[in-house]
Design a protein around this motif. Structure first.
Motif, PDB file in Angstrom:
ATOM      1  N   ILE A  19       0.819  -1.212   0.000  1.00 49.95           N
ATOM      2  CA  ILE A  19       0.000   0.000   0.000  1.00 49.95           C
ATOM      3  C   ILE A  19       0.855   1.264   0.000  1.00 49.95           C
ATOM      4  N   VAL A  20       1.801   1.348   0.922  1.00 46.68           N
ATOM      5  CA  VAL A  20       2.528   2.607   1.115  1.00 46.68           C
ATOM      6  C   VAL A  20       3.945   2.602   0.552  1.00 46.68           C
ATOM      7  N   GLY A  21       4.428   1.473   0.102  1.00 43.63           N
ATOM      8  CA  GLY A  21       5.828   1.370  -0.287  1.00 43.63           C
ATOM      9  C   GLY A  21       6.609   1.005   0.967  1.00 43.63           C
ATOM     10  N   PRO A  22       7.837   0.902   0.988  1.00 42.87           N
ATOM     11  CA  PRO A  22       8.758   1.102  -0.105  1.00 42.87           C
ATOM     12  C   PRO A  22       8.901  -0.160  -0.967  1.00 42.87           C
ATOM     13  N   ARG A  23       9.532  -0.008  -2.077  1.00 43.92           N
ATOM     14  CA  ARG A  23       9.878  -1.120  -2.962  1.00 43.92           C
ATOM     15  C   ARG A  23       8.674  -1.986  -3.336  1.00 43.92           C
ATOM     16  N   VAL A  24       7.641  -1.344  -3.831  1.00 46.55           N
ATOM     17  CA  VAL A  24       6.408  -2.056  -4.186  1.00 46.55           C
ATOM     18  C   VAL A  24       6.684  -3.145  -5.215  1.00 46.55           C
ATOM     19  N   ARG A  25       7.510  -2.857  -6.195  1.00 44.19           N
ATOM     20  CA  ARG A  25       7.818  -3.877  -7.215  1.00 44.19           C
ATOM     21  C   ARG A  25       8.465  -5.105  -6.595  1.00 44.19           C
ATOM     22  N   THR A  26       9.407  -4.876  -5.703  1.00 43.38           N
ATOM     23  CA  THR A  26      10.090  -5.996  -5.050  1.00 43.38           C
ATOM     24  C   THR A  26       9.113  -6.805  -4.200  1.00 43.38           C
ATOM     25  N   TRP A  27       8.289  -6.109  -3.411  1.00 49.45           N
ATOM     26  CA  TRP A  27       7.308  -6.811  -2.587  1.00 49.45           C
ATOM     27  C   TRP A  27       6.312  -7.571  -3.450  1.00 49.45           C
ATOM     28  N   ALA A  28       5.905  -7.000  -4.556  1.00 47.21           N
ATOM     29  CA  ALA A  28       4.969  -7.689  -5.452  1.00 47.21           C
ATOM     30  C   ALA A  28       5.596  -8.976  -5.985  1.00 47.21           C
ATOM     31  N   LEU A  29       6.850  -8.917  -6.358  1.00 50.53           N
ATOM     32  CA  LEU A  29       7.536 -10.107  -6.860  1.00 50.53           C
ATOM     33  C   LEU A  29       7.686 -11.162  -5.763  1.00 50.53           C
ATOM     34  N   VAL A  30       8.106 -10.731  -4.581  1.00 51.88           N
ATOM     35  CA  VAL A  30       8.255 -11.661  -3.454  1.00 51.88           C
ATOM     36  C   VAL A  30       6.909 -12.300  -3.110  1.00 51.88           C
ATOM     37  N   LEU A  31       5.849 -11.502  -3.092  1.00 51.79           N
ATOM     38  CA  LEU A  31       4.526 -12.038  -2.773  1.00 51.79           C
ATOM     39  C   LEU A  31       4.004 -12.973  -3.866  1.00 51.79           C
ATOM     40  N   ALA A  32       4.352 -12.715  -5.125  1.00 44.23           N
ATOM     41  CA  ALA A  32       3.959 -13.628  -6.195  1.00 44.23           C
ATOM     42  C   ALA A  32       4.610 -14.996  -5.978  1.00 44.23           C
ATOM     43  N   VAL A  33       5.896 -14.989  -5.658  1.00 44.36           N
ATOM     44  CA  VAL A  33       6.599 -16.246  -5.369  1.00 44.36           C
ATOM     45  C   VAL A  33       5.986 -16.915  -4.137  1.00 44.36           C
ATOM     46  N   TYR A  34       5.680 -16.141  -3.118  1.00 45.74           N
ATOM     47  CA  TYR A  34       5.049 -16.648  -1.898  1.00 45.74           C
ATOM     48  C   TYR A  34       3.707 -17.317  -2.214  1.00 45.74           C
ATOM     49  N   CYS A  35       2.903 -16.685  -3.050  1.00 43.31           N
ATOM     50  CA  CYS A  35       1.594 -17.256  -3.398  1.00 43.31           C
ATOM     51  C   CYS A  35       1.753 -18.590  -4.124  1.00 43.31           C
ATOM     52  N   ILE A  36       2.691 -18.659  -5.056  1.00 46.20           N
ATOM     53  CA  ILE A  36       2.925 -19.911  -5.777  1.00 46.20           C
ATOM     54  C   ILE A  36       3.479 -20.972  -4.821  1.00 46.20           C
ATOM     55  N   ALA A  37       4.419 -20.580  -3.956  1.00 38.24           N
ATOM     56  CA  ALA A  37       5.023 -21.541  -3.018  1.00 38.24           C
ATOM     57  C   ALA A  37       4.000 -22.071  -2.022  1.00 38.24           C
ATOM     58  N   THR A  38       3.163 -21.193  -1.473  1.00 37.04           N
ATOM     59  CA  THR A  38       2.186 -21.664  -0.493  1.00 37.04           C
ATOM     60  C   THR A  38       1.107 -22.522  -1.144  1.00 37.04           C
ATOM     61  N   SER A  39       0.955 -22.417  -2.450  1.00 35.52           N
ATOM     62  CA  SER A  39       0.003 -23.283  -3.145  1.00 35.52           C
ATOM     63  C   SER A  39       0.368 -24.749  -2.967  1.00 35.52           C
ATOM     64  N   TRP A  40       1.658 -25.026  -2.855  1.00 34.09           N
ATOM     65  CA  TRP A  40       2.103 -26.405  -2.658  1.00 34.09           C
ATOM     66  C   TRP A  40       1.488 -26.987  -1.389  1.00 34.09           C
ATOM     67  N   PHE A  41       1.450 -26.188  -0.314  1.00 32.62           N
ATOM     68  CA  PHE A  41       0.891 -26.667   0.944  1.00 32.62           C
ATOM     69  C   PHE A  41      -0.592 -26.971   0.804  1.00 32.62           C
ATOM     70  N   HIS A  42      -1.309 -26.088   0.125  1.00 35.84           N
ATOM     71  CA  HIS A  42      -2.741 -26.318  -0.061  1.00 35.84           C
ATOM     72  C   HIS A  42      -2.992 -27.506  -0.978  1.00 35.84           C
TER      73      HIS A  42
END
Length: 121
Positions: free
Chosen positions: A60-83
């Motif tokens: 929402i507020v930054g910093p490094r929104v692009r980096t956080w978006a990329l990290v969260l995309a990887v996180y979403c794919i990785a946590t899919s394995w658990f589900h």
């Protein structure tokens, strides 16, 4: 208008992570049991809750929104394995698909950037 839509999208995606942090902190039992059912220590729930909170705020507020978006995309794919390990429950399969869709939106955000409406650069 583009910057406002970008901010709105970031807030909507961030609400998912912020809500997850609140849910995990408020009632950690369900997530703890799921984590433990996969052979991992249940105390990971607290690290995941903290990560969700920080990541949601940074979208929402930054910093490094692009980096956080990329990290969260990887996180979403990785946590899919658990589900996916719990796929006998149709709801868990729905969560896998939802996580992949969110990862797609996050990858677009990582590619396009946060626009001009943010607090920290």
């Amino acid at each position: 208008m583009t910057d406002l839509m970008n901010l709105t999208g970031r807030v909507l995606i961030a609400l998912l992570f912020l809500g997850g942090a609140v849910q995990k902190a408020g009632d950690p039992g369900q997530v703890t049991r799921m984590i433990e059912s996969l052979g991992l220590p249940g105390q990971l729930v607290w690290a995941v809750a903290a990560f969700n909170l920080v990541a949601g705020l940074c979208l929402i507020v930054g910093p490094r929104v692009r980096t956080w978006a990329l990290v969260l995309a990887v996180y979403c794919i990785a946590t899919s394995w658990f589900h996916w390990q719990l796929r006998a429950d149709p709801w868990q399969v729905t969560i896998v698909v939802k996580n992949w869709a969110i990862a797609g939106g996050l990858l677009i955000l990582a590619a396009q950037g946060p626009g001009r409406l943010r607090i920290w650069r």
